[in-house]
Each structure stands twice: as C-alpha cells, then as structure tokens.
Design an enzyme around this catalytic site. Structure first.
Site, PDB file in Angstrom:
ATOM      1  N   ARG A 172     -30.487 -29.678 -48.041  1.00 15.48           N
ATOM      2  CA  ARG A 172     -30.115 -31.013 -48.544  1.00 15.48           C
ATOM      3  C   ARG A 172     -29.310 -31.777 -47.502  1.00 15.48           C
ATOM      4  NH1 ARG A 172     -26.559 -29.735 -53.176  1.00 15.48           N
ATOM      5  NH2 ARG A 172     -26.256 -32.002 -53.319  1.00 15.48           N
ATOM      6  N   SER A 187     -25.855 -27.284 -58.039  1.00 11.40           N
ATOM      7  CA  SER A 187     -25.262 -26.640 -56.873  1.00 11.40           C
ATOM      8  C   SER A 187     -23.825 -26.222 -57.162  1.00 11.40           C
ATOM      9  CB  SER A 187     -25.303 -27.592 -55.675  1.00 11.40           C
ATOM     10  OG  SER A 187     -24.612 -27.049 -54.570  1.00 11.40           O
ATOM     11  N   LYS A 191     -22.512 -21.943 -58.211  1.00 13.99           N
ATOM     12  CA  LYS A 191     -21.480 -21.212 -57.465  1.00 13.99           C
ATOM     13  C   LYS A 191     -20.239 -20.986 -58.309  1.00 13.99           C
ATOM     14  CE  LYS A 191     -21.189 -23.939 -53.821  1.00 13.99           C
ATOM     15  NZ  LYS A 191     -22.283 -24.910 -53.812  1.00 13.99           N
TER      16      LYS A 191
END
Length: 428
Positions: A172, A187, A191
C-alpha cells in the site's frame, strides 16, 4: 482447506466491477498472497479496486480476521497487571506513541505496542525509534512478555502478528492505496487484536495530513474499528484528533524522538503534551487503573525513567547523540505578521522528499532527515526570522523539498481559525 474454485484475476474483477467478496474468496486471497501464490501486481490491483469500490462491514470484518489468522495471536490475560494498547491511524509529526507508552507504563498498566514503519507521507514509530543507537524492534513473543513484566511496555515490529498485513502494508505504501477506510481499519485492527492487549484506545486523525481526510470518513473509520474491537471482546474507544497541521514542532525520525524526550522531561510543545495526557487518561480508564495522574509522571520524572528503561531493554543507548541531517536549508519570513495555517500534507511530503520516508518497499530512510517548525499557526512572525529548517544527508534533495513546502504555509495579518486538537470521542 481447498480453494480450487478461486483465482486472483476473478477476485480482482469481482471487486473492480463493484461486487462483494465472499468470506471464502477473502480467506483464499489473503492466504495465497501471504504464501507467495498471488503476485504483488495482482494484490496491488485488488487493493486499488478496494480503494475505488470499497467494502461493506462484513467484508472488512472477514478481511481483518483473515489477516489475523495468517500469523500468531498473543495472549496476556495471565499477566499480573492490566494491558492496554494504543494506535494512531497516522499523521505528520505524530510522535505521541513515544510519550504515551512510557506514561501509561509509569502509571501501572502494561502496553504491548506492535508498531509499523512509515506509510506514504506519514511517519512510522519504528523508523523513529531506530534512529536511537542500538535500538531493535525485533522482539520474540517471549521477550515481549518478559518486557511487559519487567518494564511495563514493549514497542516492537509485528513479526508473526498478522504477517499478511505486513506484506499488504508495504505494498500500500508504494502503490497509492493508503487512503482507504476498509484497508486502514482492517490493517490497524488485525495487528491490534493479534497483539493481545486487554483494551484498546485509537487515535483517529482528521485533516489534510491524515490517511483519511474528511471528518465524516474518519468518524466512520473510528466507529468501524470500535465495532471490530467489541466483536472480539476487546473494549475499544477512539478519539478523533486534528491533523490539518503537523503535531508538534518537528517532522522526521530523530527530530521527533528528541521532541518526545522534551515532553517526557516536562516540556515540549503544548499540543503534543495535550494529546499525550488525553490518550494516557483514556487508556488508564479503559484498563481499570485508578489513582494515578499521567501529568504527574511528566513532572516527577517517572515517565522519562520508564522511557529510558524501555529503550535500554531493547538495546538502545540514549547517551549517543541522535543523528541530524548534514545539510540544511532555512525558510525565512518575508514580512511581519501572524503565522497562518501550516498544511500537514505539504510538510509530510517535504520530509519524505528529504529522505525521511520511502518511495519503494524496503528502501533505507535517513534517520536525521526532516523539518523543524519554528513558528506555529497563530504565533507572531518578524520579517527575517526562520520559519522552517529542512534537514537531509543528500543536498540534492533540498530543491524539490523546498518546492514541496512552498504554498503549504502563509503569513498574514489575522490569526487563522484553528480546530481544537481533540475533535470528538467515540466510546466503546
């Protein structure tokens, strides 16, 4: 699991034409890309299709789950102290993590913080910390656990947490696909949920220097991420914070570390201090830690002590001077007046052109490159005084960087209208 019915071109065309990706298709494409069975060019095409066509909440949730499932999941529920995570969606000069994490640790909570590198015009926490001599972000899960017990904090590369996201994140960064609500939400949360914190506070940026520019879209992003956290049983809340103007007075890697140390020593720019204390307060409240004043840790030195322990535990040596670009150029005020708005995007791209960010995956960055802002919006300006200083180790970059900054600031006769730093709070 067998995915014989899927192939990358079909999935790309489905999203390109405005279709909805099935759970199985998302599972397949994430798994295949992580394993190298889908090429970068194919994933880049799909990412661009997502940028243009979007995803619904169900697709975002599945994309997040698939990236989580690509790697390990950390679990700290057995630790004797509460754990809480923090994440920013990315901004210009946003060094809040460097101060917030030691403040919260000094107040008695533990902060496992998986961080990333620079993305587009925004800075990366790991790039900043790695400007400190000897610092390493490569920690095993066991080392993270030990450090949370010993130090109260760890800031580390995601490693085997959501490795699919690591690959997609880097792609990205270099394909113009950073500014997408579904991709940002998945994203961040893949995480954050994988890193095992018991609660989570999000700093969602709003403005020209944010990955998501408009307040309406940023608000939607915040709600999406708060809902994703709740769905996984992790209490999550978000702050919408201003990012039309850079945060603080520095943009760049080592420059921002030095400014963070000023904040931890009880000084620093007022906006960085305000954001640090507000985020820390939210994190402590969500973690159930009462009776500690985050501001007191800045006054009495315990936050700085916490930061020093964190850096030393990860091999860093704060006694070594931080690097600074060998070449510099200064922008001088051409008239008396008042500093107008400073465009965060222009400053972020200026720092990028100076070498503080990447133009391709894996590119080496300059730790000492960046921009120092001498006058903040609304402050008085005297003709001939410095407004910005640009630093780089490669002098041939200065011309393009100066051109990038031109038009990103102004000096006028009236004080500009400024939005408050904390725009809103999205409770979980």
């Amino acid at each position: 699991m067998t995915y014989f019915e899927f192939d990358a071109p079909t999935i790309i065309r489905t999203k390109r034409d405005g279709g909805r990706l099935s759970d199985a298709a998302i599972d397949w494409i994430i798994d295949a890309y992580t394993d190298g069975r889908v090429a970068d060019a194919q994933m880049a095409a799909l990412l661009m299709a997502i940028v243009l066509r979007g995803m619904d909440r169900g697709e975002i949730a599945r994309w997040t789950a698939a990236m989580m499932a690509s790697g390990e999941l950390m679990d700290f529920t057995d630790l004797p102290v509460p754990t809480v995570g923090k994440h920013s969606t990315g901004g210009v000069g946003d060094k809040a993590t460097l101060a917030v994490v030691p403040v919260v640790a000094a107040c008695g909570a533990a902060v496992p913080k998986a961080s990333g590198r620079g993305l587009g015009h925004t800075g990366g926490t790991l790039d900043k910390l790695e400007s400190i001599a000897g610092f390493t972000a490569e920690l095993s899960n066991q080392r993270v656990r030990e450090q949370l017990c010993d130090v109260g904090a760890a800031i580390f590369a995601a490693g085997q947490l959501a490795p699919a996201d690591k690959k997609i994140y880097a792609l990205r960064d270099i394909t113009g696909t950073t500014e997408s609500l579904p991709l940002v939400a998945s994203s961040v949360m893949s995480k954050k949920l994988a890193e095992g914190a018991g609660a989570l506070v999000l700093d969602v940026k709003v403005g020209s220097g944010a990955l998501v520019k408009s307040e309406a879209q940023s608000r939607e992003l915040a709600h999406t991420m708060v809902e994703l956290g709740a769905a996984y049983g992790v209490p999550t809340r978000a702050l919408l914070t201003e990012m039309d103007c850079p945060l603080g007075a520095t943009v760049g890697n080592s420059l921002e570390v030095a400014e963070s140390c000023e904040v931890l020593a009880g000084g620093g720019p007022p906006d960085v201090v305000e954001l640090t204390l507000r985020l820390a307060g939210e994190m402590l409240e969500l973690a159930g830690v009462d009776g500690r004043d985050p501001a007191q840790t800045l006054r009495d030195g315990t936050a700085m002590d916490s930061f020093r322990r964190l850096i030393a535990a990860q091999g860093g040596d704060l006694s070594v001077p931080l690097p600074i670009g060998a070449y510099s150029e200064t922008v001088i005020a051409y008239r008396n007046g008042t500093m107008g708005n400073i465009d965060a995007m222009a400053v972020g791209l200026t720092a990028w052109r100076l070498g503080a960010g990447r133009s391709r995956a894996g590119e080496r960055i300059q730790a000492g490159a960046g921009v120092r802002i001498h006058r903040r919006p609304g402050e008085p300006v005297v003709a001939g005084e410095p407004l910005f200083t640009l630093y780089t180790d490669t002098p041939e970059r200065l011309g393009a960087a100066m051109a990038q900054l031109e038009g990103g600031w102004s000096v006028g006769d009236t004080r500009p209208a400024l939005r408050p730093l904390i725009i809103d709070r999205i409770p979980g």
